[in-house]
Design an enzyme around this catalytic site. Structure first.
Site, short mmCIF file in Angstrom:
data_model
loop_
_atom_site.label_atom_id
_atom_site.label_comp_id
_atom_site.label_asym_id
_atom_site.label_seq_id
_atom_site.Cartn_x
_atom_site.Cartn_y
_atom_site.Cartn_z
N CYS A 165 0.87 -1.18 0.00
CA CYS A 165 0.00 0.00 0.00
C CYS A 165 0.90 1.22 0.00
O CYS A 165 1.97 1.21 0.62
CB CYS A 165 -0.91 -0.02 1.24
SG CYS A 165 -2.02 1.41 1.36
N ASP A 166 0.47 2.29 -0.67
CA ASP A 166 1.31 3.48 -0.71
C ASP A 166 0.99 4.47 0.39
O ASP A 166 1.71 5.46 0.57
CB ASP A 166 1.23 4.16 -2.08
CG ASP A 166 -0.20 4.52 -2.48
OD1 ASP A 166 -1.13 4.14 -1.75
OD2 ASP A 166 -0.39 5.17 -3.52
N HIS A 195 -4.46 0.42 6.22
CA HIS A 195 -5.38 1.55 6.41
C HIS A 195 -5.80 1.71 7.86
O HIS A 195 -6.85 2.28 8.16
CB HIS A 195 -6.61 1.42 5.50
CG HIS A 195 -6.31 1.64 4.05
ND1 HIS A 195 -7.26 1.55 3.05
CD2 HIS A 195 -5.13 1.94 3.41
CE1 HIS A 195 -6.70 1.79 1.88
NE2 HIS A 195 -5.41 2.02 2.08
N TYR A 244 -6.53 7.15 6.69
CA TYR A 244 -7.81 6.43 6.73
C TYR A 244 -8.41 6.36 8.13
O TYR A 244 -9.59 6.06 8.28
CB TYR A 244 -7.65 5.02 6.15
CG TYR A 244 -7.58 5.02 4.64
CD1 TYR A 244 -8.71 4.82 3.87
CD2 TYR A 244 -6.37 5.24 3.98
CE1 TYR A 244 -8.66 4.84 2.49
CE2 TYR A 244 -6.31 5.27 2.60
CZ TYR A 244 -7.46 5.07 1.86
OH TYR A 244 -7.41 5.10 0.48
#
Length: 445
Positions: A165-166, A195, A244
């Protein structure tokens, strides 16, 4: 070296290919195979890649197929970037959840559960096919919800599947930038689930610079997360959360913003990308120009509702360049060439977080070499973060159980146990609503 991209007709594939074009070292990828169920989207993306490769003499060869076994055969690496149900499914996830007054975001809350329930069976089938057709391949999972899907695939592939994930990379880069540090030389103490993680320290030459940031309200409020969460809340936490977590800490405001938006994020992307793919059906379209224009708009509107709620304003120009493709390339290089590096990845816990079992997939810094990704020992999370991580992981486990058993009752349990779903009755109605619009959930009985 052969790289297979599942979901090869996806909009972000040119980011990956662009990164590959800059790699000229020995052992690089020489053949990219795009696999997708939609031949039209494959054709569109292939055109963009052809224009990217113009003038690059050693550009990797590109081929496309709708046959999964053909795509996987002989692969050294497999990038899994599928979207079960397409962007129409994402828009439906948001719509059904908002009708019940809860969040329908793609990876968080009810929307993430719905997406996971229809994606896990497909991802597990892919994992079984990889194990049979390309047993020596490494799978790098981009598919959301990334942690959940990686854990599902790891049941068949073990440690040969790694999720990326970035978001943590972008967060670490922003913190380093405001502190005047080189992101490439900083050690980022990041821990959590995909997240759902926190930066607890950023060390440069052995010195933790995060306390300096937290003590300076002006500096703290000068970048994305400071604007998004507010300096007082970040100082209270003593850490910088993944963006997130805004959906958890400011859930009521996020639901209101989604409800009042002219279009949800999923509906916006559905319509925007439909326009791009329709444009690509015209023979004279400048493919790369059309893609660049669409991508710029996509990046500029990322998490727009959350930023509007917080009064965070427009995204900084430095945050519009993506980054997950760079993580993927660094991961692939480290394994293929034994170029040892440290990356924040989604891997099996293996005792890293004591509150979770060994098989739970977490998101932490990992040392990567030819033998794969090895999570680094980290300090325990504070109680508030540990409780949230355990709660969300329990929900992920119920999603996996529902996907395996086909039990509607277990699916209801997954929704009902999530911190952002506030009633068992709401959970029941969510399952009814999602099964009514998603053919991919017909297996729930």
């Amino acid at each position: 070296m052969k790289l297979t991209i599942l979901g090869g007709g996806g909009f972000r594939v040119p980011l990956v290919y662009g990164a590959l074009l800059g790699d000229h070292a020995e052992g690089r990828v020489t053949h990219v195979v795009l696999h997708d169920l939609d031949a039209g989207r494959l054709s569109a993306v292939t055109r963009v890649l052809a224009e990217q490769a113009a003038g690059v003499p050693d550009a990797p060869e590109v081929s496309a197929t709708t046959d999964l076994d053909e795509a996987l055969t002989g692969a050294d690496f497999v990038f899994s970037a599928i979207r079960v149900g397409g962007l129409e499914g994402r828009a439906d996830d948001e719509r059904v959840a908002l009708a019940e007054g809860v969040l329908g975001q793609e990876t968080v809350g009810a929307g993430g559960i719905a997406y996971g329930l229809r994606t896990v069976p497909v991802a597990e089938d892919i994992a079984r096919r990889v194990a049979r057709v390309a047993p020596d391949a490494w799978v790098i999972n981009f598919t959301n919800p990334a942690g959940l899907v990686t854990e599902a695939m790891s049941r068949h592939l073990g440690d040969r599947v790694i999720g990326i994930c970035d978001s943590p990379v972008g967060l670490g880069r922003r913190i380093a930038r405001v502190l005047g540090a080189n992101p490439g030389e900083a050690w980022i103490d990041y821990v959590g689930l995909n997240h759902l993680g926190w930066v607890r320290g950023l060390r440069v030459n052995g010195r933790d610079e995060l306390p300096r940031l937290l003590a300076d309200p002006d500096l703290l409020g000068s970048f994305e997360e400071g604007k998004l969460f507010g300096t007082d809340w970040l100082q209270s936490l003593g850490a910088i959360p993944n963006e997130y977590l805004h959906y958890y800490y400011f859930n009521r405001e996020a639901v209101r913003a989604y409800s009042q938006a002219e279009k949800t994020r999923g509906a916006f992307l559905r319509d925007q990308q439909a326009g791009f793919y329709d444009e690509m059906k015209q023979p004279g379209t400048a493919a790369l120009t059309a893609w660049d224009r669409t991508r710029a708009e996509r990046e500029a509107t990322y998490m727009a509702e959350a930023r509007e709620t917080a009064g965070a304003g427009e995204r900084d120009a430095d945050d519009l360049s993506g980054g997950y493709e760079k993580v993927a390339l660094a991961l692939m290089r480290a394994i293929a060439r034994d170029e040892r590096t440290t990356l924040i990845l989604n891997v099996r816990n293996r005792g890293t977080l004591s509150v979770l079992d060994a098989e739970a997939v977490i998101e932490v810094p990992c040392l990567v070499d030819a033998n794969g990704a090895h999570p680094v020992t980290v300090d325990p999370l504070p109680d508030h973060a540990s409780g949230l991580v355990c709660s969300v992981k329990a929900v992920e486990r119920e999603v996996l159980a529902a996907a395996e058993s086909g039990s509607r009752t277990t699916a209801v349990k997954a929704f009902a146990l999530h911190p952002l779903v506030d009633s068992v009755n709401v959970a029941r109605r969510l399952v009814d609503g999602y099964t009514a619009v998603h053919p991919g959930l017909a297996y729930l009985k």
